[in-house]
Design a protein around this motif. Sequence first.
Motif, mmCIF file in Angstrom:
data_model
loop_
_atom_site.group_PDB
_atom_site.id
_atom_site.type_symbol
_atom_site.label_atom_id
_atom_site.label_comp_id
_atom_site.label_asym_id
_atom_site.label_seq_id
_atom_site.Cartn_x
_atom_site.Cartn_y
_atom_site.Cartn_z
ATOM 1 N N GLU A 1 0.848 -1.184 0.000
ATOM 2 C CA GLU A 1 0.000 0.000 0.000
ATOM 3 C C GLU A 1 0.882 1.231 0.000
ATOM 4 O O GLU A 1 2.086 1.159 0.299
ATOM 5 N N LYS B 1 -0.629 5.978 3.448
ATOM 6 C CA LYS B 1 -1.821 5.262 3.903
ATOM 7 C C LYS B 1 -1.472 4.328 5.055
ATOM 8 O O LYS B 1 -2.234 4.201 6.020
ATOM 9 N N LYS C 1 -3.068 4.482 8.794
ATOM 10 C CA LYS C 1 -3.761 3.328 9.379
ATOM 11 C C LYS C 1 -3.100 2.891 10.689
ATOM 12 O O LYS C 1 -3.762 2.333 11.560
ATOM 13 N N ARG D 1 -3.695 11.346 7.021
ATOM 14 C CA ARG D 1 -3.120 11.089 5.706
ATOM 15 C C ARG D 1 -2.297 12.300 5.225
ATOM 16 O O ARG D 1 -1.197 12.146 4.699
ATOM 17 N N GLU E 1 -12.234 0.835 6.726
ATOM 18 C CA GLU E 1 -12.371 1.042 5.286
ATOM 19 C C GLU E 1 -13.553 0.255 4.738
ATOM 20 O O GLU E 1 -14.333 0.763 3.926
#
Length: 334
Positions: free
Chosen positions: A3, A7, A11, A17, A119
Amino acid sequence: MEERLQKVLAKAGMASRRHAEELITGGKVKVNGKVVTELGTKVDAYKDKIQVNGKPIPPPEKKVYLLLNKPRGYVTTLSDERGRKTVIDLLEGVEQRVYPVGRLDYDSEGLLLLTNDGELTQALTHPKHQVKKTYLARVEGVPEPEKLQAMTKGLQLEDGPTAPAEVKIAGIQDDRALLQISIHEGRNRQVRRMCEHIGHRVLRLRRVRMGPLELDNLKPGEFRPLTKQELRELMTLAGLQLNVKDLQAAVNVPSPKPGRRKTVNVVTAKNKNARDEKPSFKPGAKGLHKGKSTVVTKNKNKRDEKASYNPGEKGLHKGKAGSFTTQKRKPRSI
């Protein structure tokens, strides 16, 4: 699964972000010992060593996906200011902090998905995905065909018109119809208000399906993890990619008696031979389910007995049938 670095930082709770992007461009982030300043750099949170200001980021939290049969008399919140029982009270032994996806009101029952995957929650509750939810509603009287047709076209409620619904009579008992209603909206008490709008008050409401998920034979108050197939279909519906490494392999269920503890190992994608089984358990119930075989110490007075679970025979769990047999433990030779 790789990823974008910003991000992964977000997380992990290191920053928002946007702030994560500033940390990267400011040279504050290292990946495997090397400073990374390029936005969009792909990393694997499980394999790569990532540091922010010289400190390693915490490991990714394992994702948990639980399907609960919510009983009546529970609120779909994490806490309640009026002291009412919440659905979280039913998740005995689940250590992760999970959240309901959508809601069922206090007097309603049935299928409820709970997860710590933010998400997925956001995607499933977004109107653009139009996740279909099916309910069984026992109502007063029997609606005429014209009223049911009005529901299929959409009703004008106080908060605006409803989207077309799928409605049919699933049965009639004592002059009370059982309606099967499928909608993709998620307004507050929508099904109840739709039925009241056509003049038929709801006596009992139960959600039996949400997207690819079904209650099957799960009893009120019981919950189980999603199978790999269910999770794959759910991720596809939400437009997301399934990361197998995020699956939680086991849920620990404490015994109601102090000093004793049982572990319920549930089937996930990591168990390739049984990934589509649907094990279920009731919090506080005696016994444990572990993969394909189980050893259960029934109680303190019968420590020399053990029960084994034999897949393939008739039993309590849907998916893979099985039965419990009891064997005497042989005395240890001295």
